[in-house]
Design a protein around this motif. Structure first.
Motif, PDB file in Angstrom:
ATOM      1  N   LYS A   5       3.297   7.686 -16.343  1.00 22.58           N
ATOM      2  CA  LYS A   5       3.799   6.552 -15.549  1.00 22.58           C
ATOM      3  C   LYS A   5       5.281   6.300 -15.836  1.00 22.58           C
ATOM      4  N   SER A  40       1.959  13.492  -5.322  1.00 20.71           N
ATOM      5  CA  SER A  40       1.452  12.216  -4.830  1.00 20.71           C
ATOM      6  C   SER A  40       0.785  11.418  -5.946  1.00 20.71           C
ATOM      7  N   LYS A  43       3.429  10.069  -8.276  1.00 21.17           N
ATOM      8  CA  LYS A  43       4.190   9.013  -7.585  1.00 21.17           C
ATOM      9  C   LYS A  43       3.384   7.716  -7.511  1.00 21.17           C
ATOM     10  N   ASN A  44       2.064   7.839  -7.350  1.00 20.15           N
ATOM     11  CA  ASN A  44       1.207   6.668  -7.166  1.00 20.15           C
ATOM     12  C   ASN A  44       0.343   6.350  -8.385  1.00 20.15           C
ATOM     13  N   HIS A  61       0.746   4.390 -10.685  1.00 18.11           N
ATOM     14  CA  HIS A  61       0.637   2.950 -10.945  1.00 18.11           C
ATOM     15  C   HIS A  61      -0.563   2.328 -10.220  1.00 18.11           C
ATOM     16  N   GLN A  62      -1.088   3.003  -9.190  1.00 17.40           N
ATOM     17  CA  GLN A  62      -2.254   2.502  -8.451  1.00 17.40           C
ATOM     18  C   GLN A  62      -3.572   2.851  -9.131  1.00 17.40           C
TER      19      GLN A  62
END
Length: 174
Positions: free
Chosen positions: A9, A51, A54-55, A57-58
């Motif tokens: 992260k 992807s 990049k994501n 944090h979700q």
């Protein structure tokens, strides 16, 4: 696992590479089964990991990281197939010379596995995707219906038709 995800992260490339090494082979196999093309599977794998990083944090930890990543890989693979919309894809030829000398039973087993793999590749995209998601990836028909935006009965029907078509293909090649 939490420590490596935290480092990822933060953009730690070494941690990302470690995570990639841990999951890439399994995720690549998923891509290959869905898109039915080795080179395209490699591209989709890379896009999926980009992807995911990049994501990241979700990712909330409600499922395992592997399950979360698998969902990304499946979605990228399916989106690729939807864009492509081909009924058949070129089959990869087997190179029998690369098989070391084995007992006859071992060679027969390898040939049977290859026949099944090739037969799966001959299935139309819709059949192959549902078949792969259900039988090989372990999704149930409810989950497949959500992933593909189809009804649960359509998923069951596609799976049933895929099995029948696969049997037909294998009967012809005997």
């Amino acid at each position: 696992m939490t420590a490596i995800l935290d480092k990822c992260k933060e953009g730690d490339r070494k941690a990302q590479f470690e995570l990639y090494n841990q999951y890439s082979k399994a995720m690549y196999n998923i891509c290959v089964r869905i898109v039915n093309n080795l080179e395209e599977a490699e591209d989709i794998l890379q896009e999926s990991f980009l992807s995911a990083f990049k994501n990241l944090h979700q990712f909330n930890g409600s499922s395992s990281f592997g399950a979360w990543l698998k969902r990304i890989v499946v979605n990228h693979s399916i989106n690729h197939v939807k864009k492509r919309r081909l009924d058949l894809v070129e089959m990869e030829e087997n190179n029998m010379s690369s098989i070391p000398e084995k007992e006859e039973k071992d060679i027969d087993l390898i040939l049977n596995i290859d026949r099944i793999r090739e037969a799966i590749q001959l299935l139309p995209d819709g059949y192959r995707i549902v078949f792969s998601l259900y039988l090989l990836e372990g999704y149930d028909h409810r989950e497949i219906s959500q992933i593909l935006s189809i009804s649960e009965s359509a998923s069951k029907s596609q799976y049933s038709r895929a099995k029948k078509k696969l049997k037909d293909i294998l009967q012809v090649s005997l």
